[in-house]
Design a protein around this motif. Structure first.
Motif, PDB file in Angstrom:
ATOM      1  N   PRO A 157      82.924 -27.194  47.981  1.00 36.49           N
ATOM      2  CA  PRO A 157      82.712 -28.602  47.618  1.00 36.49           C
ATOM      3  C   PRO A 157      81.776 -28.759  46.430  1.00 36.49           C
ATOM      4  N   ARG A 158      82.362 -28.909  45.299  1.00 36.07           N
ATOM      5  CA  ARG A 158      81.738 -29.326  44.050  1.00 36.07           C
ATOM      6  C   ARG A 158      80.473 -28.645  43.512  1.00 36.07           C
ATOM      7  N   GLN A 175      88.265 -24.110  46.875  1.00 35.88           N
ATOM      8  CA  GLN A 175      87.018 -24.232  46.133  1.00 35.88           C
ATOM      9  C   GLN A 175      85.920 -24.774  47.048  1.00 35.88           C
ATOM     10  N   GLN A 209      85.826 -27.074  53.953  1.00 36.51           N
ATOM     11  CA  GLN A 209      87.206 -26.822  53.530  1.00 36.51           C
ATOM     12  C   GLN A 209      87.513 -25.347  53.767  1.00 36.51           C
ATOM     13  N   PRO A 210      88.775 -25.017  53.800  1.00 34.78           N
ATOM     14  CA  PRO A 210      89.098 -23.615  54.119  1.00 34.78           C
ATOM     15  C   PRO A 210      88.505 -22.640  53.123  1.00 34.78           C
TER      16      PRO A 210
END
Lengths: 325, 236
Positions: free
Chosen positions: A18-19, A16, A11-12
């Motif tokens: 990833p988890r 956030q 993701q950019p």
């Protein structure tokens, strides 16, 4: 055990991670990442571990995670890339199959090419149905993953192999969105028009399958509309689609689609494509960017083109002789 | 600046985006482009989306069309979006992409063909093309069969997932469009597909109350169309 992991975010960078979570507990972090940054490239599918994410920071687009992992569990190396070879099921007369094969070759992805001859109905064999219940090509098998749909395959390969240059599937959320947009547009327009026109006007009659004039006319209309959109919208801002200065997976897929028109007669090919100078230049640019693999993978298509054109010429001479008698 | 969503609640992909934004607390302005009045062909809209289709979003100075691309963009751009919509796991994400891609040439093509041939043509007084209608229904039934026996074989949502993804939202929105068919046709086509029907209900529940809210326009149109078509066949 204290470890530092570097990963490239799916993701950019502003969003956030990833988890990762701060609480201790099993399966605290379940996410895909790869251990990159000039070290060994391994795909870590999941991290099932007691891990507290102590700190995250972003450095030069790479995300650095500091993890505290309990001593009796190690960071699980689920797959070592060097032990796995991607299997690519397809054939070189199929436009999306060619895109996947070229992509693997250009990016040094080790793969096994398994031919599925659609004219011999090999896509309907029970063995292939296990791989792809849709009976279509291409499909890939990578470890436990069986994946079909060429756009999904190219996105997966771009993310699973860290050596893939970032221009193929940029991590920038805006550039990536534009690539998704053109790939989606492709389904309903260029693919529908080009594949529909070539199949109904040429391949169906050759295989003894009935084709309807109305369907051919409709396919040609969609094809011409698509070429116009390519010329005036998708290629208006730069050598590659969506204003990009380097090719993405979208350029590879769509250029392979255009190449299928080489099967048409020279007259039809030039009539349909001739007005679209940007499209023609873009195909050349994509070829150059993926040389020598683009031409090599298209050799079979050109052999078929030569055969079809000779058959047409023979048929036309016979017709001329008959009409003089 | 608030996200602008140019859409029509009669359009399947438009509804998916509206529901998604509401579910995930994304602030947006809904701008209706009435496709039955051909507003998507107006020069002002063409300047936003040269393809003259809905939906389109404008986020600051970034414009984007194609609903799958929009849903992926929103999932990545807005940190509040729950992870099940667009999983970060590479393999799970690949399966979501695969379902979204499959959708274009299968469920969407079948569903749109069925609606055009069985609803829009008769409504506009155009002749019924039996061959085209038959082809469309074949494609639709094949797609529903694949949903029933493959995509939904392992669990409530597509690809065996226990929570919905953007693929579920988009594809369920597509199945909902079949509400526009006559009650008889709708039941004839859909009733054999128990898993599909359950999946639609599960997706509705997972996105309540917004799912029903954004489908209100469709239900109203359904009732109007059914009455109009019944009146036309009554006249004959």
């Amino acid at each position: 055990m204290y470890g530092i992991l570097w990963c490239r975010a799916l993701q950019p960078r502003t969003a956030q991670l990833p988890r990762p979570r701060a609480n201790r507990g099993p399966n605290v972090g379940t996410f895909s990442m790869w251990y990159a940054r000039d070290r060994r490239y391994i795909l870590l599918e999941t991290i099932d571990a007691w891990a507290e994410c102590l700190n995250t920071s972003t450095v030069d687009g790479m995300i650095r995670l500091e993890l505290f992992v309990t001593s009796n569990l190690q960071l699980k190396k689920v797959k070592d890339r060097s032990e796995m070879v991607v299997k690519v099921y397809g054939e070189r007369m199929s436009e999306p199959s060619r895109a996947v094969i070229i992509f693997c070759k250009v990016n040094g992805i080790e793969f096994e090419e398994i031919e599925i001859d659609v004219l011999k109905n090999q896509n309907y064999s029970p063995e292939y149905k296990e791989i792809n219940p849709m009976n279509q090509i291409p499909a890939i098998v990578d470890g436990d993953l069986k994946l079909f749909e060429s756009h999904a395959i190219l996105i997966y390969l771009s993310c699973a192999f860290p050596q893939v240059a970032s221009h193929w599937y940029p991590s920038d959320v805006y550039k990536r969105a534009k690539i998704h947009s053109v790939l989606d547009w492709h389904h309903s327009f260029l693919r529908r028009g080009a594949a529909g026109f070539v199949f109904n006007s040429l391949l169906a009659p050759l295989s003894g399958i009935r084709s309807y004039p109305q369907v051919i006319i409709q396919a040609e209309e969609i094809l011409l509309r698509s070429l116009s959109k390519l010329e005036h919208t998708w290629l208006k801002d730069g050598p590659f689609l969506a204003g990009n200065s380097q090719p993405s997976i979208a350029d590879l897929i769509l250029a392979c689609e255009i190449m299928q028109l080489e099967l048409l007669s020279e007259k039809d090919h030039d009539r349909i494509l001739g007005p679209y100078m940007k499209v023609l230049q873009w195909v050349e640019d994509t070829k150059s960017a993926t040389a020598p693999h683009f031409d090599e993978v298209h050799e079979l298509l050109f052999e078929s083109q030569k055969r079809f054109r000779e058959q047409r010429a023979t048929k036309s001479r016979k017709t001329q002789v008959k009409s003089k008698m | 600046m608030t996200l602008k969503v140019y859409c029509d609640r009669m359009s399947q992909p438009s509804r998916a985006i509206l529901i998604f934004c509401k579910m995930n607390g994304i602030d947006f302005e809904e701008i209706t482009i009435n496709i039955l009045k051909n507003e998507q062909h107006a020069p002002e809209y063409k300047a936003i989306n040269p393809m003259s289709q809905v939906p389109t979003i404008v986020d600051g100075d970034f414009t984007l069309f194609e609903s799958h691309a929009i849903l992926i963009y929103l999932s990545c751009k807005y940190p509040g979006v729950a992870s099940h919509w667009y999983p970060s796991d590479l393999v799970e994400r690949a399966k979501v992409h695969s379902a979204l891609d499959w959708h274009h040439a299968n469920l969407r093509r079948g569903s749109v063909g069925a609606i055009v041939n069985n609803v829009l043509l008769p409504l506009n007084g155009l002749p019924f093309n039996a061959q085209a209608a038959e082809e469309a229904e074949k494609t639709l039934v094949k797609a529903l069969t694949i949903l029933e026996t493959f995509w939904l074989k392992d669990g409530p949502f597509l690809s065996g997932r226990s929570q919905p993804s953007i693929a579920d939202l988009n594809l369920v929105s597509e199945v909902m469009e079949l509400q526009l068919l006559s009650e008889k046709e709708h039941d004839r086509i859909l009733s054999p597909f128990k898993k599909v029907l359950q999946w639609v209900e599960d997706t509705k529940s997972a996105t309540a109350p917004y799912f029903e809210e954004f489908h209100g326009v469709l239900y109203k149109a359904r009732d109007e169309f059914r009455a109009l078509i019944a009146a036309k066949s009554g006249e004959k």
